[in-house]
Design a protein around this motif. Structure first.
Motif, PDB file in Angstrom:
ATOM      1  N   PRO A 186       0.805  -1.221   0.000  1.00  0.00           N
ATOM      2  CA  PRO A 186       0.000   0.000   0.000  1.00  0.00           C
ATOM      3  C   PRO A 186       0.838   1.273   0.000  1.00  0.00           C
ATOM      4  N   LEU A 187       1.975   1.269   0.718  1.00  0.00           N
ATOM      5  CA  LEU A 187       2.841   2.449   0.701  1.00  0.00           C
ATOM      6  C   LEU A 187       3.393   2.697  -0.695  1.00  0.00           C
ATOM      7  N   GLY A 188       3.695   1.603  -1.428  1.00  0.00           N
ATOM      8  CA  GLY A 188       4.161   1.748  -2.803  1.00  0.00           C
ATOM      9  C   GLY A 188       3.085   2.328  -3.701  1.00  0.00           C
ATOM     10  N   ASP A 189       1.825   1.873  -3.514  1.00  0.00           N
ATOM     11  CA  ASP A 189       0.705   2.438  -4.277  1.00  0.00           C
ATOM     12  C   ASP A 189       0.539   3.922  -3.977  1.00  0.00           C
ATOM     13  N   ARG A 190       0.776   4.304  -2.726  1.00  0.00           N
ATOM     14  CA  ARG A 190       0.518   5.683  -2.297  1.00  0.00           C
ATOM     15  C   ARG A 190       1.666   6.631  -2.640  1.00  0.00           C
ATOM     16  N   PHE A 191       2.892   6.249  -2.365  1.00  0.00           N
ATOM     17  CA  PHE A 191       4.020   7.174  -2.490  1.00  0.00           C
ATOM     18  C   PHE A 191       4.952   6.881  -3.661  1.00  0.00           C
ATOM     19  N   GLY A 192       4.766   5.747  -4.319  1.00  0.00           N
ATOM     20  CA  GLY A 192       5.651   5.389  -5.420  1.00  0.00           C
ATOM     21  C   GLY A 192       6.552   4.235  -5.029  1.00  0.00           C
ATOM     22  N   ARG A 193       6.619   3.216  -5.887  1.00  0.00           N
ATOM     23  CA  ARG A 193       7.343   2.002  -5.540  1.00  0.00           C
ATOM     24  C   ARG A 193       8.857   2.180  -5.484  1.00  0.00           C
ATOM     25  N   LYS A 194       9.386   3.063  -6.318  1.00  0.00           N
ATOM     26  CA  LYS A 194      10.835   3.276  -6.321  1.00  0.00           C
ATOM     27  C   LYS A 194      11.321   3.761  -4.957  1.00  0.00           C
ATOM     28  N   TYR A 195      10.569   4.660  -4.332  1.00  0.00           N
ATOM     29  CA  TYR A 195      10.977   5.198  -3.035  1.00  0.00           C
ATOM     30  C   TYR A 195      10.884   4.153  -1.933  1.00  0.00           C
ATOM     31  N   ILE A 196       9.855   3.309  -2.009  1.00  0.00           N
ATOM     32  CA  ILE A 196       9.714   2.248  -1.013  1.00  0.00           C
ATOM     33  C   ILE A 196      10.851   1.232  -1.155  1.00  0.00           C
ATOM     34  N   ASN A 244      12.115   6.544 -13.395  1.00  0.00           N
ATOM     35  CA  ASN A 244      10.858   6.939 -12.758  1.00  0.00           C
ATOM     36  C   ASN A 244       9.714   6.656 -13.732  1.00  0.00           C
ATOM     37  N   ILE A 245       9.019   5.543 -13.537  1.00  0.00           N
ATOM     38  CA  ILE A 245       7.984   5.136 -14.475  1.00  0.00           C
ATOM     39  C   ILE A 245       6.574   5.434 -13.972  1.00  0.00           C
ATOM     40  N   GLU A 246       6.468   5.937 -12.740  1.00  0.00           N
ATOM     41  CA  GLU A 246       5.152   6.190 -12.156  1.00  0.00           C
ATOM     42  C   GLU A 246       4.807   7.669 -12.217  1.00  0.00           C
ATOM     43  N   PRO A 247       3.511   7.988 -12.338  1.00  0.00           N
ATOM     44  CA  PRO A 247       3.113   9.395 -12.240  1.00  0.00           C
ATOM     45  C   PRO A 247       3.394   9.923 -10.845  1.00  0.00           C
ATOM     46  N   LYS A 248       3.662  11.213 -10.732  1.00  0.00           N
ATOM     47  CA  LYS A 248       3.957  11.799  -9.432  1.00  0.00           C
ATOM     48  C   LYS A 248       2.737  11.729  -8.523  1.00  0.00           C
ATOM     49  N   LYS A 249       3.013  11.405  -7.263  1.00  0.00           N
ATOM     50  CA  LYS A 249       1.918  11.239  -6.307  1.00  0.00           C
ATOM     51  C   LYS A 249       1.523  12.606  -5.736  1.00  0.00           C
TER      52      LYS A 249
END
Length: 405
Positions: free
Chosen positions: A284-294, A400-405
């Motif tokens: 869930p933290l990856g869904d919320r803040f971005g998986r790369k950071y987790i 960075n493949i995810e949209p910014k949270k």
């Protein structure tokens, strides 16, 4: 006719966007059963080492045999079922695991031990790719959460296994492993039902293979390959380190603090329970803040605690092992979902590759660390392994493949 087809497409799309929690928790429970049975293997190491008069290297070879059979086939199974899904394979995998468990209960020689654990590993290699796809299909787009729920079952099973082994097997003998076959049979019947749902909902496979990034982000094959290599290196650091704890923490505690075998199993349970907690937090933290950071925080963030672990008292060893378990376990769900976003439509292959590589690294790590412990001592092994999480620094090279949270 066209109106009916359009309605069916819209209906499938709506179902694909709905998180099906009953399926997620059911497949998570069977993951608990599968990994609980598998965790019986390292839980029995002190008993087996004494009964069969084994060296640390032979203990490592048992883990290597199991982990290699659990890892080598997984990418091939996953790649095959990406093209031709096999819902019945879920129950087949549990059958192999249960047969291996029965053989383990009656093993009377070292070769028979190796045969038994290899059959348990075979069951795992069949189970994981297809069960990961079921979780992906039932995610409703919440892929990190779905993967965490699925992984929670596996890690909870890995934590409960040593505890049950300490209560049921260690005091009464090897043949009491047979009690765990009840769980194997339960898992078989549940997975038969899940396989039926899977077969009836294969249309969701197409609805859950879209990448999360938009069309403006184009990654070359080389960039995708390099990202996958980085993720595999992170898996190496995570599971090679975890091999030192799952296979040898009991021996470390017995030799350094002179605790009993049963007491050492309780400390191992604490570490494995912490892994289960970290797993459910990470997705869930990856869904919320971005998986790369987790991923970055999870691998590199464990380093201060791993560096301290070999040098503290029994109480602080237990405390640090809990912190390490929670932090380092939060990475796997994020790594797996990040990889499936790099290669949408290849869920089975990615799950097989990463689960397989993780098991393989755990097996190779256990074998090498057992050999190193025979040549030096168990304390030196823990000191060397404490530096592995520092490899987490290479997470910075991931795109960075995810949209910014």
């Amino acid at each position: 006719m066209e109106a009916q087809e359009q309605y069916l497409k819209e209906d499938a799309s709506q179902i694909a966007q709905k998180t099906i929690y009953t399926i997620l928790f059911t497949i998570s429970f069977t993951h608990l059963i599968n990994d609980l049975i598998q965790s019986v293997i390292p839980s029995l190491y002190p008993l087996i080492k004494q009964n069969f008069n084994l060296s640390y290297a032979q203990i490592g070879l048992i883990t290597l045999t199991y982990q290699l059979t659990a890892s080598i086939l997984q990418p091939f199974v996953g790649n095959y079922t990406d093209k031709k899904p096999k819902p019945f394979s879920l129950a087949l995998g549990m059958s192999c695991t249960t047969i291996g468990l029965i053989s383990l209960a009656f093993s009377t020689s070292f070769p028979q031990l190796l045969f038994s654990v290899s059959f348990i590993g075979l069951g795992s290699s069949i189970f994981h790719p297809e069960s990961s796809r079921v979780a992906h299909m039932a995610s409703g787009g919440k892929k990190g959460l779905a993967q965490s729920i699925f992984q929670l079952g596996g890690n909870a099973g890995s934590a409960i296994g040593p505890l049950l082994a300490a209560i049921i097997v260690i005091p009464y003998g090897q043949t009491n492993i047979l009690w765990f076959t009840i769980l194997g049979l339960m898992g078989f019947f549940i997975l038969t039902k899940v396989g039926k749902w899977y077969g009836e909902h294969l249309y969701l496979k197409k609805q859950t293979t879209k990448p999360i990034h938009d069309g403006s982000l184009k990654l070359s094959k080389g960039r995708i390959t390099s990202a996958l290599v980085i993720l595999l290196i992170l898996i190496f650091s995570k599971y090679f380190y975890m091999a030192s704890l799952t296979s040898y923490l009991t021996f470390f505690l017995i030799e350094k603090f002179h605790v009993s075998v049963q007491q050492s199993q309780m400390y191992l349970f604490l570490f494995l329970a912490a892994i289960a907690l970290g797993t459910i937090i990470g997705g869930p933290l990856g869904d919320r803040f971005g998986r790369k950071y987790i991923i970055w925080i999870s691998i590199l963030g464990a380093a201060p605690f791993t560096l301290l672990l070999p040098h503290v008292s029994l109480f602080w060893t237990a405390v640090l092992s809990v912190f390490i378990g929670v932090i380092i376990a939060s990475a796997f769900s994020a790594i797996l979902v990040y990889a499936t976003d790099l290669l949408p439509g290849k869920v089975g292959m990615i799950a097989g590759l990463f689960f397989g590589f993780a098991f393989g690294m755990g097996g190779i790590g256990s074998a090498l660390l057992g050999w190193l412990a025979d040549k030096t001592d168990i304390f030196f092994v823990f000191k060397v392994c404490s530096f592995l999480p520092l490899l987490g620094i290479i997470t910075g090279f991931l795109p960075n493949i995810e949209p910014k949270k």
